[in-house]
Design an enzyme around this catalytic site. Structure first.
Site, PDB file in Angstrom:
ATOM      1  N   SER A 132       0.657  -1.513  -0.035  1.00  0.00           N
ATOM      2  CA  SER A 132       0.165   0.060  -0.278  1.00  0.00           C
ATOM      3  C   SER A 132       0.952   1.639  -0.369  1.00  0.00           C
ATOM      4  O   SER A 132       0.071   2.553  -0.322  1.00  0.00           O
ATOM      5  CB  SER A 132      -0.462  -0.299   1.362  1.00  0.00           C
ATOM      6  OG  SER A 132      -0.455   0.007   2.617  1.00  0.00           O
ATOM      7  N   ASP A 376      -1.637   6.155  12.337  1.00  0.00           N
ATOM      8  CA  ASP A 376      -0.450   5.417  10.845  1.00  0.00           C
ATOM      9  C   ASP A 376       0.642   6.628  11.034  1.00  0.00           C
ATOM     10  O   ASP A 376       0.297   7.496  10.512  1.00  0.00           O
ATOM     11  CB  ASP A 376      -1.460   5.677   9.742  1.00  0.00           C
ATOM     12  CG  ASP A 376      -0.857   5.619   8.413  1.00  0.00           C
ATOM     13  OD1 ASP A 376       0.252   4.956   8.535  1.00  0.00           O
ATOM     14  OD2 ASP A 376      -2.053   5.315   7.518  1.00  0.00           O
ATOM     15  N   HIS A 379       2.266   5.154   6.440  1.00  0.00           N
ATOM     16  CA  HIS A 379       1.980   5.961   4.952  1.00  0.00           C
ATOM     17  C   HIS A 379       2.113   7.547   4.757  1.00  0.00           C
ATOM     18  O   HIS A 379       2.545   8.128   5.879  1.00  0.00           O
ATOM     19  CB  HIS A 379       0.287   5.458   4.329  1.00  0.00           C
ATOM     20  CG  HIS A 379       0.146   3.968   4.221  1.00  0.00           C
ATOM     21  ND1 HIS A 379      -0.449   3.467   5.421  1.00  0.00           N
ATOM     22  CD2 HIS A 379       0.137   3.231   3.610  1.00  0.00           C
ATOM     23  CE1 HIS A 379       0.093   1.990   5.117  1.00  0.00           C
ATOM     24  NE2 HIS A 379       0.123   2.166   3.849  1.00  0.00           N
TER      25      HIS A 379
END
Length: 402
Positions: A132, A376, A379
């Site tokens: 991802s 997170d 990312h």
């Protein structure tokens, strides 16, 4: 997608198990070019819009400097930003992280120009292969290119992991092909057929989920890293080579760096020996993108709350990420020394660059209703420092045109 994110953020838990290593001083001296796969492109005039780059300059050694111009797009002008990366929409209050640009020590990195980029890839198919974070990069590039031409969304699979976008005015196809480990893998399951989090990798076999599309690809940006931070048994066919993070009796222990070496060596060999692939296929290996959890891991309250970049003297050049970067680049250098040099290989070396950007992650501003309270730090916000990756990519492709 939520299970993928849960698994990928294990990087924070297992990092302390790594061994220490020496300082990496690899000097990037080119892009391993042997012939020009873009010579059929006729849009030569657009190249004059970009300043020349000294081919001897290491684009990836430098520092972040203030840039009053800010990002090229906003979360309002780009409609394709996913909510999980749309940090401003999710309530991030600061904007300082948008006003920094990368400055190589010995030259300048040209600002991204969507018109020039699309002219250089006219008629081509580009695929981002990986997890991802690879998708994160593709989403950044999609926003940047959408400033010049609105693409058509022509494919999305049921899990929204594989996407294809098409720019008709330039006959350019941009896609993402999702894979955990790049090579063939199987998750071990318990008596209730529930995944255990233990994986078996066979470096003798490639993951056909992405590899089957490689013959139709002109430029492949290959990367995968964050799924490797868990117990993994590595095999070559029927031979078990060892295990990462297992500590089992009578089992060879493999360090993460050695695991990356085994996998990337095999993957690059598969690509180089792909008989159905185009002779002028360009493979760009993107090195590991660092996470920045502090004061805990992803599931113990770890966060990335900093609001400005690190300086060069604030990062650890002997970090675990730098060791893995070294292992990845060594495998790429090995494949470029082979006798058959028809296919092209290059490196997009983001590790050191992004170690300096602890301020660029969503942190708590990622809008995941299933995992409230978790941050997170893997990312990157869109817009954000990940947009510089496409500036590097543009410079690499331009270098390949020579």
């Amino acid at each position: 997608m939520k299970s993928e994110r849960w698994m990928m953020m294990n990087i924070g838990r297992l990092t302390p198990l790594f061994l220490s290593s020496f300082c990496i001083t690899l000097f990037f001296t080119g892009f391993f070019v042997y012939q020009n796969p873009f010579q059929s492109i006729s849009d030569q005039n657009f190249l004059s819009l970009l300043p020349q780059i000294d081919p001897e300059c290491d684009l990836f050694k430098g520092h972040w400097i203030p840039d009053k111009r800010g990002a090229l797009y906003t979360n309002s002008t780009c409609s394709t930003i996913p909510d999980s990366k749309n940090c401003i929409k999710q309530g991030r209050p600061d904007r300082d992280f948008l006003f920094w640009g990368w400055k190589p020590d010995g030259c300048d990195l040209p600002r991204f120009n969507p018109k020039v980029f699309l002219s250089m890839v006219r008629g081509k198919k580009m695929s981002f292969v990986g997890d991802s974070v690879a998708r994160n990069h593709m989403e950044s590039l999609l926003c940047l290119l959408s400033m010049e031409e609105t693409p058509k969304d022509i494919y999305k699979d049921g899990d929204d992991r594989n996407r294809i976008w098409y720019f008709p005015n330039h006959d350019f196809t941009l896609s993402t092909s999702w894979t955990k480990f790049l090579v063939a893998e199987r998750e071990r399951r318990d008596g209730n057929n529930t995944g255990t989090g233990l994986f078996d990798l066979d470096i003798g076999e490639i993951d056909e989920g992405w590899f089957k599309g490689l013959p139709n690809t002109d430029i492949a940006i290959v990367s995968s890293a964050h799924w490797f931070f868990r117990p993994i048994f590595i095999h070559r066919g029927d031979e078990t080579l060892g295990c990462i993070y297992c500590n089992l009796p009578n089992m060879t222990q493999i360090s993460p760096e050695e695991g990356f070496k085994l996998v990337y060596s095999a993957v690059l060999k598969h690509i180089d020996e792909c008989e159905k692939c185009k002779d002028d296929l360009v493979t760009i290996l993107r090195t590991i993108s660092p996470a920045h959890f502090e004061n805990g891991t992803w599931d113990t309250g770890g966060a990335c709350s900093r609001r400005s970049p690190f300086g060069e003297n604030q990062i650890d050049v002997q970090s675990n990420e730098m060791k893995i970067r070294k292992s990845q680049i060594e495998q790429l250098e090995g494949i470029t020394k082979r006798d058959n040099k028809a296919k092209k290989f290059a490196v997009l070396d983001v590790t050191r660059v992004m170690l300096m950007r602890p301020d660029g992650h969503p942190n708590g501003y990622w809008g995941n209703k299933w995992m409230k309270g978790y941050n997170d730090c893997v990312h990157w916000c869109l817009p954000g420092p990940i947009d510089a990756w496409s500036e590097f990519l543009m410079a690499i492709i331009r270098q390949l045109r020579r």
